[in-house]
Write an enzyme that holds these catalytic residues in place. Structure first.
Site, PDB file in Angstrom:
ATOM      1  N   LEU A  34       0.812  -1.224   0.000  1.00 30.82           N
ATOM      2  CA  LEU A  34       0.000   0.000   0.000  1.00 30.82           C
ATOM      3  C   LEU A  34       0.840   1.265   0.000  1.00 30.82           C
ATOM      4  CD1 LEU A  34      -2.797  -1.093   2.490  1.00 30.82           C
ATOM      5  CD2 LEU A  34      -2.759  -1.274  -0.008  1.00 30.82           C
ATOM      6  N   GLY A  37      -1.498   6.360  -2.943  1.00 31.02           N
ATOM      7  CA  GLY A  37      -2.605   6.214  -3.905  1.00 31.02           C
ATOM      8  C   GLY A  37      -3.725   5.377  -3.305  1.00 31.02           C
ATOM      9  N   HIS A  38      -3.359   4.219  -2.759  1.00 30.11           N
ATOM     10  CA  HIS A  38      -4.360   3.365  -2.112  1.00 30.11           C
ATOM     11  C   HIS A  38      -5.000   4.098  -0.925  1.00 30.11           C
ATOM     12  CE1 HIS A  38      -1.366   0.210  -3.578  1.00 30.11           C
ATOM     13  NE2 HIS A  38      -2.477  -0.120  -4.222  1.00 30.11           N
ATOM     14  N   GLN A  62      -4.948 -11.915 -13.322  1.00 28.32           N
ATOM     15  CA  GLN A  62      -4.753 -10.713 -14.137  1.00 28.32           C
ATOM     16  C   GLN A  62      -3.307 -10.526 -14.589  1.00 28.32           C
ATOM     17  OE1 GLN A  62      -6.196  -8.086 -10.862  1.00 28.32           O
ATOM     18  NE2 GLN A  62      -4.588  -6.691 -11.518  1.00 28.32           N
ATOM     19  N   VAL A 177      -2.953   9.964  -7.424  1.00 30.87           N
ATOM     20  CA  VAL A 177      -2.045  10.609  -6.465  1.00 30.87           C
ATOM     21  C   VAL A 177      -0.626  10.518  -7.028  1.00 30.87           C
ATOM     22  CG1 VAL A 177      -1.159  10.573  -4.098  1.00 30.87           C
ATOM     23  CG2 VAL A 177      -3.551   9.985  -4.558  1.00 30.87           C
ATOM     24  N   ARG A 188       4.620  -0.623  -8.436  1.00 32.69           N
ATOM     25  CA  ARG A 188       5.714  -1.014  -9.332  1.00 32.69           C
ATOM     26  C   ARG A 188       6.852   0.020  -9.345  1.00 32.69           C
ATOM     27  NH1 ARG A 188       1.284  -3.547 -12.481  1.00 32.69           N
ATOM     28  NH2 ARG A 188       1.708  -5.785 -12.493  1.00 32.69           N
TER      29      ARG A 188
HETATM   30  P1  AMP Z   1      -3.468  -1.997  -7.142  1.00 35.08           P
HETATM   31  O1  AMP Z   1      -3.074  -2.414  -5.771  1.00 35.08           O
HETATM   32  O2  AMP Z   1      -2.342  -1.497  -7.973  1.00 35.08           O
HETATM   33  O3  AMP Z   1      -4.346  -3.010  -7.829  1.00 35.08           O
HETATM   34  O4  AMP Z   1      -4.399  -0.724  -6.954  1.00 35.08           O
HETATM   35  C1  AMP Z   1      -5.553  -0.773  -6.148  1.00 35.08           C
HETATM   36  C2  AMP Z   1      -6.376   0.466  -6.405  1.00 35.08           C
HETATM   37  O5  AMP Z   1      -5.613   1.624  -6.084  1.00 35.08           O
HETATM   38  C3  AMP Z   1      -6.795   0.600  -7.881  1.00 35.08           C
HETATM   39  O6  AMP Z   1      -8.134   1.072  -7.922  1.00 35.08           O
HETATM   40  C4  AMP Z   1      -5.828   1.625  -8.402  1.00 35.08           C
HETATM   41  O7  AMP Z   1      -6.343   2.363  -9.486  1.00 35.08           O
HETATM   42  C5  AMP Z   1      -5.657   2.517  -7.183  1.00 35.08           C
HETATM   43  N1  AMP Z   1      -4.405   3.267  -7.276  1.00 35.08           N
HETATM   44  C6  AMP Z   1      -3.157   2.767  -7.493  1.00 35.08           C
HETATM   45  N2  AMP Z   1      -2.261   3.776  -7.581  1.00 35.08           N
HETATM   46  C7  AMP Z   1      -2.951   4.927  -7.436  1.00 35.08           C
HETATM   47  C8  AMP Z   1      -2.604   6.317  -7.436  1.00 35.08           C
HETATM   48  N3  AMP Z   1      -1.356   6.717  -7.604  1.00 35.08           N
HETATM   49  N4  AMP Z   1      -3.588   7.229  -7.259  1.00 35.08           N
HETATM   50  C9  AMP Z   1      -4.875   6.824  -7.087  1.00 35.08           C
HETATM   51  N5  AMP Z   1      -5.272   5.543  -7.064  1.00 35.08           N
HETATM   52  C10 AMP Z   1      -4.330   4.601  -7.232  1.00 35.08           C
END
Ligand code: AMP
Length: 294
Positions: A34, A37-38, A62, A177, A188
């Protein structure tokens, strides 16, 4: 806060919350590791909903063959500490066999829009996303589910999925974010070397330059693609996978641009790390939807 590993326990807790306590549930689906963004999604869920569930599940369906499923960052201890600070009620962190039990054979495919952009570069990716989101929505049955604009196509696919299959969940998509440098925050980014980190903000700068050109009157999609592509490729560590200019809702490719909401999406390698980012033109901010509490 409780950490739940079993789908049955998650369903029964969520059912009680809805039926006996009549409280609203917000779900934030994540793959863990996390970051800010999360956490922006978690903060909004906490503000809007009585009970907040964050799922942490690195979804094998995925990832394509040869992608980074095995080495994708995982740190549930750190994630748990962060989510405790954010007053989350439940972390749903199931093992793979709890989501995909033996004999699993049902997949969800959002046709058309799943095959473009990320879907074209990563065949089967959105089938995996749509399937896991369907399973999570069925287990938790949240009133609201929160996603990030960072993964623009994912948000479009999920909105379509929820509409087409009549899920009783409202999908909220929150802004990307970024680091101070403009780099979109992503799990990543941990793969980036120090030199890559210096180089990576070029992606956002290129998108911002294209947006500026649109504001100054440029209406040729090909010209905007050129601006983004040439700026990224001018960076020695940068290599473009795709740049696309599409209708922000249908992902229909555009040539001449008008005043409708438009998505410029990019995937690019910085060194060996593949990053995605995007920007919206003519977007309508639906702040009133985000603040509604039912
Ligand atoms: P992930 O863990 O990468 O699958 O992301 C989980 C959720 O967090 C998804 O809805 C992503 O779009 C969102 N997310 C990931 N990075 C960001 C970010 N920088 N800003 C906003 N939401 C994000």
């Amino acid at each position: 806060m409780e950490i739940i590993n079993r789908r049955q326990r998650m369903s029964s807790v969520a059912r009680k919350t809805r039926r006996e306590q009549d409280r609203t549930i917000g779900l934030v689906p994540t793959m863990g590791a996390l970051h800010e963004g999360h956490l922006s999604l978690v903060r909004e869920a906490r503000r809007m909903c009585d009970v907040v569930v964050v799922s942490v599940f690195v979804n094998p369906a995925q990832f394509g063959p040869g992608e980074d499923f095995e080495r994708y960052p995982r740190d549930l201890t750190k994630d748990t500490a962060l989510l405790t600070d954010y007053n989350v009620d439940y972390i749903f962190a199931p093992p793979v066999e709890e989501i995909y039990p033996k004999g699993f054979s049902t997949y969800v495919n959002v046709e058309g829009i799943s095959d473009q952009l990320e879907g074209a570069s990563r065949p089967g990716h959105f089938r995996g996303v749509a399937t896991v989101v369907t399973i999570l929505l069925n287990i938790v049955r949240p009133d609201f589910a929160f996603f990030g604009q960072k993964d623009a196509q994912q948000a479009i696919v999920i909105r379509r999925l929820v509409r087409d299959l009549a899920f009783d969940t409202e999908i909220l998509v929150l802004p990307t974010v970024r680091e101070d440098s403009g780099l979109a925050i992503s799990s990543r980014n941990l793969y980036l070397s120090p030199e890559d980190q210096q180089a990576a903000p070029v992606i956002h700068r290129a998108l911002a330059r294209a947006k500026e050109a649109y504001k100054e009157g440029e209406r040729s999609a090909a010209k905007l693609v050129d601006i983004v592509r040439s700026m990224i490729e001018a960076e020695p560590r940068g290599r473009v996978d795709y740049v696309s200019v599409t209708d922000a809702e249908t992902l229909e490719r555009l040539e001449k641009l008008d005043d409708r909401p438009i998505l410029i999406a990019v995937a690019a390698y910085i060194g060996t790390t593949r990053l995605i980012d995007n920007t919206l033109l003519n977007s309508v901010k639906k702040k009133d939807v985000i603040t509604a509490k039912v």
